[in-house]
Each structure stands twice: as structure tokens, then as C-alpha cells.
Design a protein around this motif. Sequence first.
Motif, PDB file in Angstrom:
ATOM      1  N   ALA A 606       1.287  -1.005   0.432  1.00 42.57           N
ATOM      2  CA  ALA A 606      -0.019  -0.389   0.019  1.00 42.57           C
ATOM      3  C   ALA A 606       0.584   1.435  -0.057  1.00 42.57           C
ATOM      4  CB  ALA A 606      -0.655  -0.207   1.781  1.00 42.57           C
ATOM      5  N   HIS A 607       1.640   1.306   0.888  1.00 42.85           N
ATOM      6  CA  HIS A 607       2.770   2.915   1.012  1.00 42.85           C
ATOM      7  C   HIS A 607       3.986   2.356   1.167  1.00 42.85           C
ATOM      8  CE1 HIS A 607      -1.004   5.783   2.162  1.00 42.85           C
ATOM      9  NE2 HIS A 607      -1.366   4.449   2.531  1.00 42.85           N
ATOM     10  N   LYS A 631       1.126  10.468   2.153  1.00 45.74           N
ATOM     11  CA  LYS A 631      -0.161  10.015   0.728  1.00 45.74           C
ATOM     12  C   LYS A 631      -0.961   9.006   1.862  1.00 45.74           C
ATOM     13  CE  LYS A 631       2.458   9.327  -2.803  1.00 45.74           C
ATOM     14  NZ  LYS A 631       4.102   9.712  -2.261  1.00 45.74           N
ATOM     15  N   LYS A 633      -4.289   6.850   0.222  1.00 44.36           N
ATOM     16  CA  LYS A 633      -4.572   6.884  -0.865  1.00 44.36           C
ATOM     17  C   LYS A 633      -5.569   5.471  -0.447  1.00 44.36           C
ATOM     18  CE  LYS A 633       0.174   5.140  -2.081  1.00 44.36           C
ATOM     19  NZ  LYS A 633       0.647   4.419  -2.883  1.00 44.36           N
ATOM     20  N   GLN A 634      -7.517   5.469  -1.701  1.00 47.66           N
ATOM     21  CA  GLN A 634      -7.750   4.846  -1.682  1.00 47.66           C
ATOM     22  C   GLN A 634      -8.115   3.853  -2.346  1.00 47.66           C
ATOM     23  OE1 GLN A 634     -11.461   7.039  -3.944  1.00 47.66           O
ATOM     24  NE2 GLN A 634     -12.558   6.070  -2.391  1.00 47.66           N
ATOM     25  N   TRP A 635      -8.944   2.589  -1.818  1.00 48.28           N
ATOM     26  CA  TRP A 635      -8.721   1.519  -1.852  1.00 48.28           C
ATOM     27  C   TRP A 635     -10.055   0.240  -3.073  1.00 48.28           C
ATOM     28  CZ3 TRP A 635      -3.444  -0.414  -3.454  1.00 48.28           C
ATOM     29  CH2 TRP A 635      -2.653   0.483  -2.951  1.00 48.28           C
ATOM     30  N   HIS A 642      -6.190  -0.210  -6.540  1.00 52.14           N
ATOM     31  CA  HIS A 642      -5.939   1.509  -6.424  1.00 52.14           C
ATOM     32  C   HIS A 642      -6.899   1.953  -6.659  1.00 52.14           C
ATOM     33  CE1 HIS A 642      -3.351   4.320  -6.268  1.00 52.14           C
ATOM     34  NE2 HIS A 642      -3.751   4.961  -5.442  1.00 52.14           N
ATOM     35  N   GLN A 644      -7.077   5.716  -6.085  1.00 55.72           N
ATOM     36  CA  GLN A 644      -7.627   7.210  -6.289  1.00 55.72           C
ATOM     37  C   GLN A 644      -5.828   7.493  -5.339  1.00 55.72           C
ATOM     38  OE1 GLN A 644      -9.012  10.517  -6.472  1.00 55.72           O
ATOM     39  NE2 GLN A 644     -10.936   9.199  -4.599  1.00 55.72           N
ATOM     40  N   THR A 645      -4.928   8.291  -5.689  1.00 58.54           N
ATOM     41  CA  THR A 645      -3.828   8.850  -4.009  1.00 58.54           C
ATOM     42  C   THR A 645      -4.429  10.250  -3.978  1.00 58.54           C
ATOM     43  OG1 THR A 645      -2.337   7.733  -5.344  1.00 58.54           O
ATOM     44  CG2 THR A 645      -1.731   9.154  -3.821  1.00 58.54           C
ATOM     45  N   GLU A 647      -2.418  13.293  -3.192  1.00 56.85           N
ATOM     46  CA  GLU A 647      -1.685  14.250  -2.130  1.00 56.85           C
ATOM     47  C   GLU A 647      -1.944  15.776  -2.290  1.00 56.85           C
ATOM     48  OE1 GLU A 647       1.446  13.462  -5.524  1.00 56.85           O
ATOM     49  OE2 GLU A 647       1.159  11.135  -5.481  1.00 56.85           O
ATOM     50  N   GLU A 689      -6.894   7.976 -14.804  1.00 58.11           N
ATOM     51  CA  GLU A 689      -5.500   8.768 -13.112  1.00 58.11           C
ATOM     52  C   GLU A 689      -4.923   7.596 -13.399  1.00 58.11           C
ATOM     53  OE1 GLU A 689      -6.150   9.145 -10.212  1.00 58.11           O
ATOM     54  OE2 GLU A 689      -7.813  10.283 -11.048  1.00 58.11           O
ATOM     55  N   GLN A 693      -0.670   9.825 -13.551  1.00 55.73           N
ATOM     56  CA  GLN A 693       0.068   9.819 -12.862  1.00 55.73           C
ATOM     57  C   GLN A 693       1.078   8.889 -13.796  1.00 55.73           C
ATOM     58  OE1 GLN A 693      -1.029   5.524 -10.620  1.00 55.73           O
ATOM     59  NE2 GLN A 693       0.728   5.684  -9.748  1.00 55.73           N
TER      60      GLN A 693
END
Length: 918
Positions: A606-607, A631, A633-635, A642, A644-645, A647, A689, A693
Motif C-alpha cells: 500500500a505505502h 500519502k 490512498k483509496q482502494w 488502487h 486514487q492517491t 497528495e 487516473e 499518474q
Amino acid sequence: SARGNAAFVALRGERGRCVAVPACEHVFVWDTRKGEKVLILKGLKQEVSCLCPSPDGLHLAVGYEDGSIRVFSLLSGEANITFNGHKAAVTALQYDHLGGRLVSGSKDTDVIMWDVINESGLYRLRGHKDAVTQVLFLKEKNLLVTSGKDTLVKWWDLDTQHCFKTLVGHRTEVWGMALISEEKRLITGSADSELRVWDITYIQEVEDSDEPESKKSKGSSPGAEENTEEDETVEMDEHPEERLVKCSKVGSIMREGRDRIVTLATDQTGQILACHGTDAVLEVFSVLSEEEVQKKLEKKMKKAKKKAKQNSEEEPERSVELSLQEEIQRVTNIRASSKIKSFDLILSPKGELKIVLLLQNNIIESYNLDLSAQVPQAVRASKITIGGHRSDVRTLAFSSDNIAILSAAAESVKIWNRLTLQCIRTMDCEYALCSLFVPGDRQVIIGTKTGKLQLYDLASGSLMETLNAHDGAVWSIALSPDQRGFVTGGADKCVKFWEFELVKDESSVQKRLSMKHVRILQLDEDVLCVRYSPNQKLLAVSLLDCTVKIFYIDTLKFFLSLYGHKLPVLCMDISYDGTLIATGSADRNVKIWGLDFGDCHRSLFAHDDSVMYLQFVAKSHLFFTAGKDSKIKQWDADKFEHIQTLEGHHQEVWCLALSPNGDYVVSASHDKSLRLWERMREPLVLEEEREMQREAEYEESVAKEEQPVVAGETQGETGLAGKKTIETIKAAERIMEAIELYRDEMAKLTEHKAICKAVGKEVPFPVNPILRAYGNITPSAYVLEVFKKVRSSELEESLLVLPFSYVPDLLRLFNEYIHLGLEVELLCRALLFLLKIHFGQITSNHMLVTVIENLKKTTISRVSEARDVLGFNMAGLQYLKREIEAKDEVTFFADATDRFEEKKKKRKKKEKMILAVL
């Protein structure tokens, strides 16, 4: 933020009232008198690292962590100019005394000179081996002094753009510098408690002046003679033939602080010098002016003469000199309420010193100091604190109506209104680790590091009850789905169940809410996180042994163990339907499990650092995670994707909270900010998305690429100011496209003429849609339009990326434009740069000989015309000035005050002479 520096700014013409401070990527301007935020200068993504107001007070230069610099207008609050040149954070910024040039120093060891008026970079100065800490202009001479972490102080001649002197007398990093005594003294601050003082003498001046007193007027102390030998080792002349300045050490002033200098600065007049270290004390010194030095010397001479007469000695002529401590006197020490990160000072005409301090714990303090008093004492004028917590927020919670947000840190609990973003309640607490709103939203419960549960009433803002719940820290708290109680997990290896109850208060007739301990579940390891299943049948407990254990709530019997994480599970949540549990761990992974059999559906990386918080969105299988990699993040827990992030944060994100309706996310970070995120109504397309990225990654990689090499330029002391960015590449592409369009149109035109000749009549010529959009302009005019739209600061870098095959066409077009007198200044700048970088290829190309010959004629004539226009305008303005002065009998512009002061001095002298005669 504690990263950048605070600076006084003049808003609405008033100085010493408003102060600009960095706030993550923005700059806030606060009114210190009212304690209100007056202006927000909005940044992009990068954190602010440095601020510098312009001398006219209308602009503020802001340096960022990525090396970019933006110049904001304080009237409109918008960024008019952007400079890209540094590869790392900007650490020092300074305007020259007219405000036309800006110099920046950076962590990438380079110093860059920028032209603010032309909005372009002038040149880059290389020489330091470590981060640049301070840059200073010398007003009178075109010189620059820079200091760095490489222990060096370098002197640069800006006419020839080279370093002509290096001071190497420091053992450790030079953290700060300041010029005093009308730029005849330099003070440097290092990692020890000494402020080293250096005398500056301009070589030409010494040669020109035959006065033997010239050195004495500088007030040099006995230390100067002692240091002559040391200076030979201290001064390194890189070009002995061009010795412009002699710099010799006079002595040192001792600070009280034992640690390194953090900030060393003077006010604009140079009369006051102040510095601070890594502690909470600001030391203020006053510097005597030349007149005051002379007066003191005369007094000393008189005393010495008296003594000599008494002792019947000869008159002492040469031995009387002022010591350094007498010239630079300590005024006072100001002790702030916390560690100082930076300061700024301004001396009002009345002699009152205003000081603003930016503290480490998110406070701005301003002090007034009356210098005319016998014993000057600093008085705290104001303190801005309401805007936030003193330390990092460790827990967040949303009220059930989605309106109130609770944030709690080491010293206070704050309640914020989500709509207005204002703090509506502040309550003192112990070190908070977890929190929740009691059903009804009238009370809140905080779990603390010392193992207490604190119950607060929001209406009165008072602490109603404190219970000793655990023997260690209360790491987690969870409200039961039936809302009748809650459960807590602590470092004492216990899970405790609590119920809400109403108890009679001795002081009032009404009953008040209280908490009753009903059950306890003893475990073998510390409890890090607890969560109820929505049907209130199961309880998930995360333990320090890296497992998550599931128990039945009614009997507290063990049901499942979820093991697989390599490090402890710091956060977890159960979905609304009770089918899934997601766990986030310090091993950077998120695992999704089924709650029926405890099987692991998927493990997601995840991170890039520990996963600190995890929460499901209401009524869905989507969840958010927050990490120490800054960060959010949405899952998707069904598709294991994943989504979106988010930031925005610049440092570790400690916690987040989702509103009960799932429309808002609030997050808290080590960068001292709380950020509120809102769900948009527009659908999110995953492919888009991913594409965005990829684009962002490509832009980053472009910035990290090697810079293009300029033919004939060695990697010496100087270089081009700009750097290759995605914007410069896009600008070059636009120029290339315009030239290609010009070529195509010219080819079509010749073809069309041939057809007309063959047919013997005029055939309508099809107009290019792009040219039609610009108002049916010619192709060559279109190229000029595109050229004019390239940002001034990006022009050189765009031309550097441009392939040579386009240059011949460009030169022919330049000839055409300059002949017509269009944009002469811009085109001459571009032309000279192209000739410089493509000199070999242009001179060896026979096709371009005539073009260059024509350009030579047209440019010289057009430039001299432009110069004549400027000269005429200047003469006209001076004539108007004289006319207005004659009419109003009032001196105009800035000279008035200076003349008035001179007259005043002469009048006083006359009066003194008359008095003496009388």
C-alpha cells in the motif's frame, strides 16, 4: 511551518504590522495586531522553504522545496513570475536595493541571479561545495557575498561573474551573515558561540584616499593588528590581479547561546543586529553609527588627556581606540515561549524596534522594544495561536451530523466547524491517542498516553470526568454499534468494555453522563487496535505479536486468528456488512480478509512506509489508508484495486477520519496541517487516473534528466540560470510547430501562385484554420505570436532544446520582424542567445551569411532607435519633474527627505556655532 522564515510585509503602506509566514505550500499573511489572516498566497504542491519581501514592499519572493521561485504581488495575491533553475530547495533569497535583481541560493550549492523586471535568469554562479546558507548584495559596489555549509564565505564580482575572494577562517558551517556599519563590516555566525567580525576595505578607495585617518574612521580595534598574520591564511585570492576588497578579521562578539546560529540578521538600517540559536532566546545588539563612534572616541581622548596631564605624561595620540564590544553593544535578550525557528525585525522612525518570532510549536509572537529607555525591555505585543495545535495531531473524529470535526494533540482538543473551517472550541487535555464523539454529539471522549479516559462537555468546553482506564497507553477506542457503550484497548494487554450511564452530580440537580466499566478481556500482548463488527457479534483485536484475533462479544471466546503480517498491525476496519476486515501494518502492506473463515483474500503493497490508519467508506467496500509516506490512498476491497492517491501532505500522515455519510475525509500530518477532502460528483475513470499518474512520472523524470550542454561553455564558475523542465520542452515544441506551419503555408503559397499563373486567373487561397482563429494573420506573424507567448524566464531553455534545423528559418523571420521594428528587445535577446549556442554551425553555413549581414544592419539601427526613444522619454520625464517642482515649490520623488535631513544637520551646526560664539 517551521521550514521557512517569517518576514514583515507592507500591506496598505503600513510596515511592521503584517507578517508573512510559510504554511506548507501556501504563505499566510497575518495581521499581528488583530490576530487575523489577511491574505493567502496560494502555492502549488511544493512546501515553502524561503521568503523575501521586495524593497518597495509590493512583492514577496517565495522559494520552494523543489527549487522553484515565485514572485507574488501583495496587492492582488497572485504569482506573476515563476523562476525555475535550482534542483533542490531554495535556502536563501535576497533582492538588490532597487528590487530589480533577485539572487537565490539553494541546497544544490548553486547561486542564481534573476532579473525580476525582465522575468528571466541572468546567470548561475558555481563554487560552493555544500548548501548555500545566506546571500547578500553590497549596495555601493556590484558585489555579492555568499556563505555556505562548506565553511566558506565567497565574494563574487557581478560585472565579471567570478569569485575573486574566499574566506576560509571558519572551522564549521557558516550558518548566517549580516552587513553592518554602512557595509564596512561583515558579521558571520557559525556553529560555535562566536560572532566573527570582519572589516571590509575597498582597495580602490584606500589607494585614492591619502588620509591617514581612513582606517580609524572604520573603528578598527586592537584585534586588527593581532590578526594580520592570521589573515594571510584566512584570505584566498583566486585572481590576485583583481583584488577589489580587503577583508580582515577584527575580532569576535560572544553570544550567550552555546549552540549553532540558526538566524543572524539586521534591520534595514543596519543599526540593530539580532541572532538566535536552536533555543528560545533571541539576542539583540545595537551597532553604533560613525558619528556615535567619533563622539565616543572624542570622549575617550579627553579622558586619556586628563589622565596624562595628571600623570604629567605626553599627550597620547594613537593609543585611543574603541573596542569591538563598545561598538557593537548588547541591548537585551528576548526569551520566547518555545524554540525560535526564525525572526524578522523592523526599526520604526520613532526608535521603537518591532520583532516578530516564528516558533517551532506553531506560534507567531511579536515584541516591541523601546531602544530609548535606560534599560530596554521587550514587551510582548501579540501572540497568534488560535489557528492550530502546538504539536502533532494524533487523533481525529467526525460528529454524526458530518459538521463537527475533533482533533486532539499532546496538549489540547479542538473542535472545528467543517463548513467554515474555524476552530470553535479548544480544551486542554493530556497526550491524546484516540477519540470519539459520544452519541448525540454533545460530549467527546479522549484516550490518553497515560492510560486515562477523559470525558469533555462541548457546550461548556469543560472536563467532566477522568477515569484511570488502563495501566499503559490507551491505543484504541471503538463505539459499539448499538451506541450504548464502547471498547478500549491499551498497552496493559487488556481490552475493556464500557457503558454510558447517567449519574447524579453533587453540584447540580440534573443527571450527567458518565462511563461505567463492565467487562475485561485479558490478552498476552499489548493491544494496538480494537474494532466491533457492525452486527455487534464479533470483536477484532490487533496485538503486538503481528496477529489480529477475533473474539465473540457475548462470551469473549476466541473465534479466529489472522496472521501473515511481518510487523504489528497498526490499524484495521470492518466493512459495513461484516464480511470483510482490512488490516494495515507497519510492514507497509494492507491485507483484506474474509470474516467468515479468516482467509486472506489479497495482500496489497500500500505505502512506502508504515500504514498508520485505515477506514472503510460507509455502505461500501471502498477504504482509505494513510501512510508515513505522506500519502492517502483509496482502494477497492472487492476488485483489490488502487483507485486514487490524495497528495497534499508533505510529511507523515498520522491519522484520518471519514464522515459518516462518506462525503468527506479529514487527515492530520506531521507537517502541522489538517486537510479536508471532499468527494466530487463527477465519476472517476481509472484509466484516466493511471494516465495522469504516468504523465506526472514522466514530468518528474524530465526534470531529473541531464541538462543540455551549450557548445563552447565549460563547466566553470558561471552557467545558464534556467533548467530544463516540462514547460520549456512544451514551449520549444510550440515554436517547432509554428515554424513547420510557416514552412507548409509558404510551400502552399508558392504552389498556389504557380497554379494561378498556369490558369491565368486568381484562385481563392484556402486559409489555415489556426491562422483564421488568430484573426487571419500571416504565417510569419503567427510564429511571432507563439514566440511572444513563451515565458520570459523559459525563453533561453526553450531555445536550447530547439533543434538546429529550425534555426535558419527562425533567423530569417527575426530579420523580417526586426526590419519592421516588431518586439526588438525580445528578438535581440533570442537572436544573441541562438548565435552564442550555434555559433559554429551558423558561421559555417554559407546560406546564412547574407541573413546574418542583414541582421547586423537591422539590429544595430533598430536598437539605437529604441535607445533614442528611451533617452527622449527620460529627458521628457526629467523636464516634467522640474516643471512640477517649480510649480509647487516642492521637491519631488525620493530626494526630498534626504535634502531635508541635510538642511536640518546644517541648521543644527549653525545653531551650535552661534551658541559657542555666544
